[in-house]
Scaffold this motif. Structure first.
Motif, PDB file in Angstrom:
ATOM      1  N   GLN A 173       0.832  -1.202   0.000  1.00 45.16           N
ATOM      2  CA  GLN A 173       0.000   0.000   0.000  1.00 45.16           C
ATOM      3  C   GLN A 173       0.870   1.256   0.000  1.00 45.16           C
ATOM      4  N   HIS A 176       1.962   2.129  -3.430  1.00 47.02           N
ATOM      5  CA  HIS A 176       0.829   2.704  -4.149  1.00 47.02           C
ATOM      6  C   HIS A 176       0.630   4.172  -3.766  1.00 47.02           C
ATOM      7  N   LEU A 177       0.716   4.447  -2.480  1.00 46.11           N
ATOM      8  CA  LEU A 177       0.544   5.814  -1.996  1.00 46.11           C
ATOM      9  C   LEU A 177       1.636   6.727  -2.544  1.00 46.11           C
ATOM     10  N   MET A 180       0.912   7.798  -5.985  1.00 42.12           N
ATOM     11  CA  MET A 180      -0.087   8.870  -6.063  1.00 42.12           C
ATOM     12  C   MET A 180       0.532  10.204  -5.682  1.00 42.12           C
ATOM     13  N   ASP A 183       2.324  11.408  -8.600  1.00 41.28           N
ATOM     14  CA  ASP A 183       1.364  11.857  -9.602  1.00 41.28           C
ATOM     15  C   ASP A 183       0.868  13.267  -9.319  1.00 41.28           C
TER      16      ASP A 183
ATOM     17  N   ARG B 147      -9.180   8.448  -9.363  1.00 38.79           N
ATOM     18  CA  ARG B 147      -8.665   7.194  -9.890  1.00 38.79           C
ATOM     19  C   ARG B 147      -9.466   6.030  -9.323  1.00 38.79           C
ATOM     20  N   ASP B 149      -8.382   3.138  -8.570  1.00 40.49           N
ATOM     21  CA  ASP B 149      -7.623   2.267  -7.663  1.00 40.49           C
ATOM     22  C   ASP B 149      -7.358   2.886  -6.295  1.00 40.49           C
ATOM     23  N   VAL B 150      -8.039   3.994  -5.987  1.00 43.88           N
ATOM     24  CA  VAL B 150      -7.865   4.615  -4.673  1.00 43.88           C
ATOM     25  C   VAL B 150      -8.854   4.015  -3.684  1.00 43.88           C
ATOM     26  N   THR B 151      -8.367   3.514  -2.571  1.00 45.59           N
ATOM     27  CA  THR B 151      -9.249   2.928  -1.558  1.00 45.59           C
ATOM     28  C   THR B 151      -9.496   3.918  -0.416  1.00 45.59           C
ATOM     29  N   ASP B 154      -6.483   4.221   1.642  1.00 52.82           N
ATOM     30  CA  ASP B 154      -5.505   5.142   1.053  1.00 52.82           C
ATOM     31  C   ASP B 154      -5.798   6.574   1.478  1.00 52.82           C
ATOM     32  N   LEU B 185      -4.980  12.228  -6.608  1.00 45.83           N
ATOM     33  CA  LEU B 185      -6.110  11.297  -6.626  1.00 45.83           C
ATOM     34  C   LEU B 185      -6.842  11.303  -7.970  1.00 45.83           C
TER      35      LEU B 185
END
Lengths: 193, 193
Positions: A173, A176-177, A180, A183, B147, B149-151, B154, B185
């Motif tokens: 995770q 993934h963070l 972002m 990004d 996005r 894929d953002v939970t 997250d 995001l």
DNA sequence: ACCTGAACACCGTTCAAGT
DNA sequence: ACCTGAACACCGTTCAAGT
């Protein structure tokens, strides 16, 4: 000629220093940068005064612990610009620093506060980190792949925040963070709401 | 009929509880969530055992301290969806939580670990926070402005990371950093390098 | 030049004794 | 039903005394 600038330490002192660092590494890994110094001295088999003799405070101990780790990090920082597109180089750097700063719980906060605190034993390392960050950021900005309003201090904060999150969530995770976060550095299509 | 479910406390007990909370608020504000409990008891003018009688541990004390603050936060969370476009509502929520979680140094970490720890006195509040976050995120996703894929986890991590940064950098920079987090995001044009 | 450990001031937590 | 504070185990930091 004769002896060099820094005198060679007594053999037992050198041994004690090494024991203390090894014990501190274990303790910091288990309990974070706030681990008990008495516990570390005990683990190292030295008196508490010996620990203070080598490292006058907690940050000095952290700095001693991170020395080699930091040089490895800076070597990476030197190689990165040649090997990647600017934003990718910056992203890889941020990832490497985030992993580094997550080595011990509390380290990210230490690196954060030491950037502006010249009295900190970690200031040198932070300044050098900031220099690498600045260079990679400038290259990415020149290529137009990052927002123009992102500063080096911003990236420093984001890298350490990524490290902080790494202390709290699973590694997957955390990756993934970080993706972002990176990004968010890209120029957006509309800067409005 | 007669007495309600929770008995009304003795008047002196109520007074002590209030003094302890007031003292804890001051101490936490100054020194973070790790502030000395003995110091808090002293400030409140009660014996240390009295503090433990009301709050069996540090997290219970934090939970007592945050009670009103949390209900205010959740009221905001209820109003947000109606007033804004989905991503703006989510962004405002993240900002509000970040400000909230930066009230005391160390609080963000506490809220982070309490989400998955049902034994924590802060778990309830974290679960409710997560519910609001989830609803706002779902709306933004339905609108296609975040996005896929953002939970929720997250967003929870990012909000608290924003709070952590707020503890370390000036407020203005912190706002800017949160903007960039939110920007990360949004759905990107190319998900590749 | 370095090491030792007692000394001091502090803290978290529990619990018997009080009211 | 609640409050008190002594008691215990622990910690950070300094420093006189040793080798």
């Amino acid at each position: 000629m004769g002896d060099t600038r820094t005198r060679r330490p007594r053999a037992d002192a050198q041994r004690n220093r090494d024991s203390i660092l090894a014990a501190a590494d274990e303790a910091f890994r288990e309990q974070g940068t706030g681990a008990s110094l008495e516990g570390i001295a005990r683990r190292a088999g030295v008196a508490i005064g010996t620990l203070y003799g080598h490292f006058p405070n907690r940050r000095a101990l952290s700095a001693g612990l991170l020395r080699e780790r930091h040089t490895a990090l800076f070597e990476l920082g030197d190689e990165l610009p040649g090997r990647n597109r600017p934003l990718d180089a910056l992203a890889e750097w941020m990832g490497a620093v985030a992993v580094h700063a997550a080595a011990y719980r509390g380290l990210a906060a230490l690196l954060m506060e030491s950037l502006d605190d010249e009295a900190s034993e970690l200031h040198q390392a932070c300044a050098q980190m900031a220099a690498v960050t600045g260079a990679l950021l400038a290259a990415a900005r020149a290529a137009g792949t990052v927002r123009a309003d992102v500063t080096g201090a911003d990236v420093h904060a984001l890298m350490n925040a990524a490290a902080w999150m790494r202390e709290q969530v699973p590694a997957e995770q955390a990756e993934h963070l970080l993706d972002m976060l990176v990004d968010g550095l890209r120029p957006g299509r509309d800067s409005g709401s």
